[in-house]
Design an enzyme around this catalytic site. Structure first.
Site, PDB file in Angstrom:
ATOM      1  N   THR A 119       0.801  -1.237   0.000  1.00 35.44           N
ATOM      2  CA  THR A 119       0.000   0.000   0.000  1.00 35.44           C
ATOM      3  C   THR A 119       0.832   1.285   0.000  1.00 35.44           C
ATOM      4  OG1 THR A 119      -1.454   1.319   1.418  1.00 35.44           O
ATOM      5  CG2 THR A 119      -0.187  -0.361   2.517  1.00 35.44           C
ATOM      6  N   GLU A 124       0.167   3.609   1.802  1.00 34.09           N
ATOM      7  CA  GLU A 124       0.245   4.042   3.207  1.00 34.09           C
ATOM      8  C   GLU A 124       1.664   3.863   3.763  1.00 34.09           C
ATOM      9  OE1 GLU A 124      -2.176   5.304   5.650  1.00 34.09           O
ATOM     10  OE2 GLU A 124      -3.030   5.901   3.741  1.00 34.09           O
ATOM     11  N   TYR A 173      -1.929   0.415  10.931  1.00 32.95           N
ATOM     12  CA  TYR A 173      -2.159  -0.316   9.674  1.00 32.95           C
ATOM     13  C   TYR A 173      -0.894  -0.294   8.816  1.00 32.95           C
ATOM     14  CZ  TYR A 173      -3.769  -0.888   4.805  1.00 32.95           C
ATOM     15  OH  TYR A 173      -3.901  -1.274   3.484  1.00 32.95           O
ATOM     16  N   LYS A 195       1.575  -3.308   7.552  1.00 32.06           N
ATOM     17  CA  LYS A 195       1.789  -3.555   6.126  1.00 32.06           C
ATOM     18  C   LYS A 195       3.277  -3.467   5.756  1.00 32.06           C
ATOM     19  CE  LYS A 195      -2.241  -4.292   3.968  1.00 32.06           C
ATOM     20  NZ  LYS A 195      -2.502  -5.352   2.985  1.00 32.06           N
TER      21      LYS A 195
END
Ligand code: NAP
Ligand code: GDD
Length: 363
Positions: free
Chosen positions: A128, A130, A152, A156
């Site tokens: 991601t 992110e 999160y 990840k």
């Protein structure tokens, strides 16, 4: 011989589009589902019953279930899409998020090794944008340093590195797609885009008065999920395993998304005020239809995501602009305008039926 794909997260937005895509390519598709007390298989209901589409119970938190399933299915490709994927929720449930989004990746890798499939099974990891978090440069490409900025994203990041580690340590075909936000009419209703398109449709049809949002200045590189699943497949069809940024290369604010979504729903917005006091006003009626609520602010927020898809365009031959931002917003609003209208008709019919039953008109 059909290729055999195992998809974790098959019930999610991406899992449903990827299933359709792989079935259309002649794959045998197996998906992992979890037991739930409510029906959550809406996105794949139309695929159930097809001869080459199979569902199995397992869980990313349950190693034994994954080892047994990988042994049974003998996949040639695994797409690991399962995750607790909501960034704000990861602040409330950080341990669960780490278990599924970080250790879950390790469990998949070990399930492949335990079944001695490391030389025949390719693995795609749903990584991601992110990871760039508190961004260190714009736009972001495969060489941009990571700075995760939520539980999160930290989970990840482990997933990204363990994929890379198994690629180098065991010579496995493991790849990460670093995907920027991608949306659709199947997007979960608490992500900002779908929350906006549904609310715009409800407000336009008199079913809701006001939409409450958090940070309106946040910038995202939004693409169409249906276009992005093709990249997941393309990444696994390369000669060598590698990681790719998948993005459109175009950035917009949450405010711009909302303005356009309301426009397609037939409402022109005017913005007034700043920060927590900012309001989106319906130009025709003068009513406030968008307001800011601190409830949707995050302890740390990622505010400047903008992807550089050059590598995907040149190496995968993928077109990042297949669906434009304007088309994406229009697709989502059109879908939600119809959904809200259909929900209304269904609820009127239920009310009428209840009345008829009560009066003994129908039995
Ligand atoms: P989504 O709609 O939230 O779907 C998540 C999927 O993961 C669902 O099928 C969910 O199953 C499953 N799942 C969650 N916990 C699980 C567990 N313990 N065991 C088994 N399955 C579990 O997410 P999405 O938007 O399709 O995204 C797919 C993947 O890409 C995710 O890993 C996400 O983090 C990543 N990603 C998404 C985007 C994006 O913009 N969409 C961008 C970058 C990366 P249930 O239906 O049972 O809950
Ligand atoms: N959800 C939500 N709800 N977000 C809001 C709201 C609101 O009411 N108001 C403003 N935002 C802002 C968030 O603060 C964030 O900066 C931005 O809108 C996007 O939020 P989301 O749509 O929840 O997505 P995300 O970017 O946090 O995460 C999604 O994209 C990631 C890829 O960059 C998810 O799909 C992740 O799983 C994915 O990895």
């Amino acid at each position: 011989m059909r290729s055999i794909a195992l998809i974790t997260g098959v019930t999610g937005q991406d899992g449903s589009y990827l299933s359709e895509f792989l079935l259309s390519k002649g794959y045998e598709v197996h998906g992992i589902i979890r037991r739930s007390s409510v029906d959550y298989r809406e996105r794949i209901a139309h695929l159930e019953g097809q001869p080459h589409f199979h569902l199995h119970y397992a869980d990313m938190g349950d190693s034994m279930s994954l080892v047994k399933l990988v042994g049974k299915v003998q996949p040639t490709e695994i797409y690991n899409l399962a995750a607790q994927s909501h960034v704000q929720v990861s602040f409330d449930a950080p341990e669960f998020t780490a278990d599924v989004d970080a250790v879950g990746v390790l469990r998949i890798l070990e399930a492949v090794r335990t079944n001695h499939l490391e030389k025949t099974c390719k693995i795609y990891q749903a990584s991601t944008s992110e990871l760039y978090g508190k961004v260190e440069e714009v736009p972001q490409n495969e060489k941009t340093p990571f700075h995760p900025y939520s539980p999160y994203a930290v989970a990840k990041l482990y997933g990204f590195w363990i994929i890379k580690e198994y690629r180098e340590a065991y010579d496995m075909f493991c790849c990460s797609g670093i995907l920027f936000n991608h949306e659709s009419e199947r997007r979960g209703e608490t992500f900002v885009t779908r929350k906006i398109t549904l609310a715009a449709a409800r407000i336009a049809q008199g079913k809701q008065d006001c939409l409450y949002l958090g940070n309106l200045d946040s910038l995202r590189d939004w693409g169409y999920a249906k276009d992005y699943v093709e990249c997941m497949w393309l990444i696994l069809q390369q000669d060598k395993p590698d990681d790719f940024v998948i993005a459109t290369g175009v950035q917009h604010t949450v405010r711009e998304f909302a303005t356009l979504a309301f426009h397609y729903a037939g409402i022109e917005l005017r913005w007034e005020g700043e920060g927590i006091n900012e309001k989106g006003i319906n130009v025709a009626t003068g009513k406030v239809v968008v307001a800011v609520s601190e409830d949707f602010y995050r302890p740390t927020d990622v505010v400047n995501l903008w992807g550089d898809p050059t590598k995907a365009r040149t190496q995968l031959g993928w077109n990042p602009q297949t669906t434009t931002f304007e088309q994406l917003v229009q697709i989502m609003v059109q879908h939600d305008m119809q959904k809200v209208a259909a929900d209304h008709v269904a609820s009127v019919m239920r009310t009428n039926l209840a009345e008829y039953l009560e009066k003994g008109v129908v039995k």
